[in-house]
Design a protein around this motif. Sequence first.
Motif, PDB file in Angstrom:
ATOM      1  N   LYS A   1       0.825  -1.201   0.000  1.00  0.00           N
ATOM      2  CA  LYS A   1       0.000   0.000   0.000  1.00  0.00           C
ATOM      3  C   LYS A   1       0.863   1.256   0.000  1.00  0.00           C
ATOM      4  CE  LYS A   1      -3.939  -2.150   2.342  1.00  0.00           C
ATOM      5  NZ  LYS A   1      -4.834  -2.112   3.532  1.00  0.00           N
ATOM      6  N   GLU A   2       0.345   2.286  -0.695  1.00  0.00           N
ATOM      7  CA  GLU A   2       1.057   3.558  -0.724  1.00  0.00           C
ATOM      8  C   GLU A   2       0.683   4.402   0.489  1.00  0.00           C
ATOM      9  OE1 GLU A   2       0.706   5.587  -4.435  1.00  0.00           O
ATOM     10  OE2 GLU A   2       1.348   3.847  -5.608  1.00  0.00           O
ATOM     11  N   GLN A   3       1.670   5.129   1.013  1.00  0.00           N
ATOM     12  CA  GLN A   3       1.487   5.927   2.215  1.00  0.00           C
ATOM     13  C   GLN A   3       2.180   7.270   2.044  1.00  0.00           C
ATOM     14  OE1 GLN A   3       3.489   3.314   4.948  1.00  0.00           O
ATOM     15  NE2 GLN A   3       1.691   2.045   5.322  1.00  0.00           N
ATOM     16  N   ARG A   4       1.809   8.213   2.890  1.00  0.00           N
ATOM     17  CA  ARG A   4       2.414   9.540   2.868  1.00  0.00           C
ATOM     18  C   ARG A   4       3.098   9.799   4.205  1.00  0.00           C
ATOM     19  NH1 ARG A   4       1.114  14.628   4.758  1.00  0.00           N
ATOM     20  NH2 ARG A   4       1.626  16.412   3.416  1.00  0.00           N
ATOM     21  N   TRP A   5       4.384  10.149   4.148  1.00  0.00           N
ATOM     22  CA  TRP A   5       5.145  10.485   5.335  1.00  0.00           C
ATOM     23  C   TRP A   5       5.955  11.755   5.070  1.00  0.00           C
ATOM     24  CZ3 TRP A   5       4.624   7.819   9.870  1.00  0.00           C
ATOM     25  CH2 TRP A   5       4.001   6.575   9.804  1.00  0.00           C
ATOM     26  N   ASN A   6       6.659  12.237   6.074  1.00  0.00           N
ATOM     27  CA  ASN A   6       7.581  13.356   5.900  1.00  0.00           C
ATOM     28  C   ASN A   6       9.015  12.849   5.915  1.00  0.00           C
ATOM     29  OD1 ASN A   6       5.605  15.357   5.711  1.00  0.00           O
ATOM     30  ND2 ASN A   6       5.530  15.626   7.933  1.00  0.00           N
ATOM     31  N   ARG A   7       9.908  13.625   5.368  1.00  0.00           N
ATOM     32  CA  ARG A   7      11.312  13.230   5.274  1.00  0.00           C
ATOM     33  C   ARG A   7      11.891  12.866   6.634  1.00  0.00           C
ATOM     34  NH1 ARG A   7      15.436  13.751   1.485  1.00  0.00           N
ATOM     35  NH2 ARG A   7      17.518  13.978   2.384  1.00  0.00           N
ATOM     36  N   ASP A   8      11.566  13.659   7.668  1.00  0.00           N
ATOM     37  CA  ASP A   8      12.155  13.392   8.982  1.00  0.00           C
ATOM     38  C   ASP A   8      11.488  12.240   9.729  1.00  0.00           C
ATOM     39  OD1 ASP A   8       9.804  14.662   9.547  1.00  0.00           O
ATOM     40  OD2 ASP A   8      10.681  16.295  10.711  1.00  0.00           O
ATOM     41  N   ASP A   9      10.479  11.604   9.116  1.00  0.00           N
ATOM     42  CA  ASP A   9       9.884  10.405   9.707  1.00  0.00           C
ATOM     43  C   ASP A   9      10.753   9.167   9.438  1.00  0.00           C
ATOM     44  OD1 ASP A   9       7.558  11.606  10.772  1.00  0.00           O
ATOM     45  OD2 ASP A   9       6.580  11.537   8.811  1.00  0.00           O
ATOM     46  N   MET A  10      11.712   9.306   8.533  1.00  0.00           N
ATOM     47  CA  MET A  10      12.529   8.168   8.131  1.00  0.00           C
ATOM     48  C   MET A  10      13.720   7.979   9.078  1.00  0.00           C
ATOM     49  SD  MET A  10      10.778   7.071   5.712  1.00  0.00           S
ATOM     50  CE  MET A  10       9.279   7.819   5.048  1.00  0.00           C
ATOM     51  N   LEU A  11      13.886   6.764   9.543  1.00  0.00           N
ATOM     52  CA  LEU A  11      14.980   6.437  10.457  1.00  0.00           C
ATOM     53  C   LEU A  11      16.296   6.299   9.710  1.00  0.00           C
ATOM     54  CD1 LEU A  11      15.918   5.501  13.296  1.00  0.00           C
ATOM     55  CD2 LEU A  11      15.253   3.181  12.626  1.00  0.00           C
ATOM     56  N   GLY A  12      16.257   5.641   8.556  1.00  0.00           N
ATOM     57  CA  GLY A  12      17.471   5.437   7.776  1.00  0.00           C
ATOM     58  C   GLY A  12      17.270   4.339   6.749  1.00  0.00           C
ATOM     59  N   SER A  13      18.301   4.100   5.960  1.00  0.00           N
ATOM     60  CA  SER A  13      18.270   2.988   5.004  1.00  0.00           C
ATOM     61  C   SER A  13      18.764   1.734   5.724  1.00  0.00           C
ATOM     62  CB  SER A  13      19.136   3.292   3.784  1.00  0.00           C
ATOM     63  OG  SER A  13      20.470   3.565   4.173  1.00  0.00           O
ATOM     64  N   VAL A  14      18.111   0.631   5.462  1.00  0.00           N
ATOM     65  CA  VAL A  14      18.377  -0.595   6.221  1.00  0.00           C
ATOM     66  C   VAL A  14      19.691  -1.242   5.769  1.00  0.00           C
ATOM     67  CG1 VAL A  14      17.434  -2.822   6.931  1.00  0.00           C
ATOM     68  CG2 VAL A  14      15.893  -0.925   6.401  1.00  0.00           C
ATOM     69  N   LYS A  15      20.511  -1.614   6.734  1.00  0.00           N
ATOM     70  CA  LYS A  15      21.773  -2.299   6.429  1.00  0.00           C
ATOM     71  C   LYS A  15      21.468  -3.665   5.811  1.00  0.00           C
ATOM     72  CE  LYS A  15      24.202  -0.089  10.293  1.00  0.00           C
ATOM     73  NZ  LYS A  15      24.859  -0.285  11.606  1.00  0.00           N
ATOM     74  N   PRO A  16      22.225  -4.064   4.787  1.00  0.00           N
ATOM     75  CA  PRO A  16      21.939  -5.329   4.078  1.00  0.00           C
ATOM     76  C   PRO A  16      21.803  -6.535   4.998  1.00  0.00           C
ATOM     77  CG  PRO A  16      23.615  -4.080   2.919  1.00  0.00           C
ATOM     78  CD  PRO A  16      23.371  -3.347   4.217  1.00  0.00           C
TER      79      PRO A  16
END
Length: 201
Positions: A157-172
Amino acid sequence: MAQEKRVVKGYEVVQAIEIGKVEVILAVAEQQNKPYLVCYCTRQNLLSMEQYYGAESGNDYLMAMQDFTERIQDEVAALQQERANLLLDMPVLTANECYALTSEANFENELLAIRPERLRPEYRAAHHQLVVAIGGFGMSPHSRGRTVYVRNVYSGKEQRWNRDDMLGSVKPEHIPRWVQQRLEQQQAPEKKRAQQRVDAR
């Protein structure tokens, strides 16, 4: 400064509980023939607009309160069933499992984790956190806009968030095994449409 009263369909909200994907509301309007209203509110849309539905009004407070509490219990039961149906381990992702996002980061097509504290407690688990950025000015580091449109990896599903809601890119090494399969399933229709356009030339 007095807090502005919240009104739904002419009724003043006196109780509101957020649980799962909804908010359960009990509202009162003493001047109405049926002064008690119980309804749902959801913001599950790309603009995060409040949408009210399932409204029931009546003149008995105890019956309204019973309706209100039963709706909450139904949502709790649905969440418990959702958890029971999960066949995979879904731990919460923290800063330890992610690369920190810098001010220069571009989110386009990145596998990102939403900050757990930005989610309701019942949704703090990997299948609610993992998303892929698909649009919005907030994907670019130097844009004035902060909105990021994402696709949830687990649900699609598509969702709407803000840039600062993101914790980070997940380590492989911390990407769950099911992620690649889900991504391939979601990308398959897009690849098929692209191939059809090539074949039609």
